[in-house]
Enzyme design. Structure first.
Site, mmCIF file in Angstrom:
data_model
loop_
_atom_site.group_PDB
_atom_site.id
_atom_site.type_symbol
_atom_site.label_atom_id
_atom_site.label_comp_id
_atom_site.label_asym_id
_atom_site.label_seq_id
_atom_site.Cartn_x
_atom_site.Cartn_y
_atom_site.Cartn_z
ATOM 1 N N GLY A 154 0.855 -1.194 0.000
ATOM 2 C CA GLY A 154 0.000 0.000 0.000
ATOM 3 C C GLY A 154 0.886 1.237 0.000
ATOM 4 O O GLY A 154 2.029 1.209 -0.466
ATOM 5 N N ARG A 155 0.345 2.319 0.575
ATOM 6 C CA ARG A 155 1.093 3.588 0.560
ATOM 7 C C ARG A 155 2.484 3.450 1.173
ATOM 8 O O ARG A 155 3.479 3.866 0.605
ATOM 9 C CB ARG A 155 0.351 4.635 1.396
ATOM 10 C CG ARG A 155 -0.909 5.169 0.785
ATOM 11 C CD ARG A 155 -1.392 6.332 1.665
ATOM 12 N NE ARG A 155 -2.758 6.670 1.385
ATOM 13 C CZ ARG A 155 -3.803 6.046 1.920
ATOM 14 N NH1 ARG A 155 -3.641 5.077 2.791
ATOM 15 N NH2 ARG A 155 -5.021 6.407 1.599
ATOM 16 N N ARG A 232 2.077 -4.105 12.649
ATOM 17 C CA ARG A 232 1.521 -4.372 13.973
ATOM 18 C C ARG A 232 2.201 -5.626 14.506
ATOM 19 O O ARG A 232 2.463 -6.564 13.743
ATOM 20 C CB ARG A 232 0.005 -4.592 13.902
ATOM 21 C CG ARG A 232 -0.814 -3.317 13.698
ATOM 22 C CD ARG A 232 -0.781 -2.393 14.923
ATOM 23 N NE ARG A 232 -1.618 -1.206 14.766
ATOM 24 C CZ ARG A 232 -1.183 -0.022 14.323
ATOM 25 N NH1 ARG A 232 0.084 0.140 13.991
ATOM 26 N NH2 ARG A 232 -2.012 0.996 14.228
ATOM 27 N N GLU A 261 2.226 -5.018 23.430
ATOM 28 C CA GLU A 261 2.875 -3.719 23.439
ATOM 29 C C GLU A 261 2.419 -2.951 24.666
ATOM 30 O O GLU A 261 1.208 -2.876 24.875
ATOM 31 C CB GLU A 261 2.447 -2.939 22.196
ATOM 32 C CG GLU A 261 3.623 -2.459 21.384
ATOM 33 C CD GLU A 261 3.203 -1.849 20.073
ATOM 34 O OE1 GLU A 261 2.614 -0.749 20.110
ATOM 35 O OE2 GLU A 261 3.455 -2.454 19.023
ATOM 36 N N HIS A 280 7.489 1.523 18.978
ATOM 37 C CA HIS A 280 6.409 1.985 18.095
ATOM 38 C C HIS A 280 6.603 3.462 17.707
ATOM 39 O O HIS A 280 5.775 4.319 18.049
ATOM 40 C CB HIS A 280 5.044 1.756 18.743
ATOM 41 C CG HIS A 280 3.928 1.623 17.744
ATOM 42 N ND1 HIS A 280 2.865 0.788 17.920
ATOM 43 C CD2 HIS A 280 3.716 2.221 16.544
ATOM 44 C CE1 HIS A 280 2.036 0.885 16.885
ATOM 45 N NE2 HIS A 280 2.543 1.752 16.026
#
Ligand code: DGY
Length: 319
Positions: A154-155, A232, A261, A280
């Site tokens: 994707g982007r 993720r 997390e 993160h």
């Protein structure tokens, strides 16, 4: 009076825009809002601006009679039960686009840091081991000429591919579709895993991407492979990753995201020199976090006016 609940401190300029249209309450601490407080605040809010540490589930949504919009300050929205929100035609916003390049930079930084063993090198110097130049000291792996496999084109995946070409890497990908100007070849997942020197994950977390990389997938990778995750944590099975890194089944991993997390200090992944972990930080630059906050405010303002959100993850509700 319109009430807007904001679950973590964001840029002042973004808060000021919310303040122009209603009463803004902000959770003031730099830790997730305790569940009881979140439920209490949500029950009285017309709009909520949330971050990814808040679990917006069906129980919470059931107790929000006034709520007209939830706007997540992130491109990912796996912390929100979008299905439950859509059932009551509640629009959910996210912040795509503004963090693409910043996150791609971090994926590349992780790739370089793991390949050239920068964390180990830093420790080596700071612990006083650097006594001479050595022909065999901390030898790493080249990005130049290597094959980069991008899972999730994707982007952000495509922004990583653009950077890779500057390093003369060959790019292959699985999932998503290449824009014509990015030279990259599509591969079935298993072929990508077998062919890649570097593998970078850019898929959203969904039931089908949960534990996408487990023992079987790791066993297909080259023993010299470097795995990078800025997507993720749950996309990788952490136990399988530990075993693969510990046994030398793959060469190294660099993780911006973990499962759970934050990663507990007792997690065995933290004992491995070939596993680099950062907290993160994908979108963590001053400019990008400010743009994300404003994009999230754009969504709140539109939702409160009863207009279609400019960045909506459940546009079906408008049909
Ligand atoms: C996102 O936007 O989903 C990131 O994980 C946090 O910026």
């Amino acid at each position: 009076m319109t009430r807007i609940y904001v679950t973590r401190m964001i840029a002042d300029s973004a808060l000021a825009r919310l303040g122009e249209i209603g009463e803004v309450r902000v959770w003031p601490e730099d830790r997730p809002v305790p569940r009881e407080i979140l439920i209490q605040e949500a029950a009285e809010a017309d709009a909520m601006l949330t971050i990814l540490t808040e679990q917006i589930d069906s129980t919470l949504l059931a107790a929000t009679p006034r709520l007209k919009v939830i706007s997540n300050v992130a491109v990912g929205y796996d912390n929100i039960d979008v299905h439950a929100a859509s059932q009551r035609r509640l629009p959910i916003g996210n912040t795509p686009g503004v963090l693409t390049e910043t996150t791609a930079d971090l994926a590349f930084a992780l790739m370089l840091a793991a390949a050239r063993r920068l964390p180990e090198g830093e420790q080596y110097v700071k612990q006083g081991h650097w006594t001479t130049w050595s022909p065999s000291l901390l030898l790493g792996r080249d990005l130049y000429g290597a094959t980069l496999g991008i899972i999730g084109f994707g982007r952000i995946g495509q922004a990583v591919a653009r950077r890779a070409h500057g390093f003369s890497m060959r790019v292959i990908y699985h999932g998503g579709r290449a824009q014509a100007e990015i030279p990259a070849e599509q591969r079935p997942l298993d072929d990508l895993l077998r062919e890649s020197d570097f593998i970078s994950l850019h898929v959203p977390l969904k039931p089908e991407t949960q534990r996408l990389i487990g023992t079987r997938e790791l066993s297909l990778m080259k023993p010299t492979a470097i795995l990078v995750n800025t997507a993720r944590g749950s996309v990788i099975d952490p136990v399988a990753l530990y075993v693969a890194l510990r046994s030398g089944r793959i060469w190294a991993a660099a993780l911006d995201v973990t499962d759970p997390e934050p990663i507990p200090l007792s997690d065995p992944l933290l004992t491995l020199p070939n596993c680099l972990i950062v907290p993160h930080l994908g979108s963590a630059t001053v400019a990008t976090r400010e743009k994300m906050a404003h994009r999230a405010v754009d969504n709140v303002l539109a939702g409160l006016r009863g207009e279609r959100l400019p960045y909506c993850v459940n546009p079906d509700i408008y049909e």
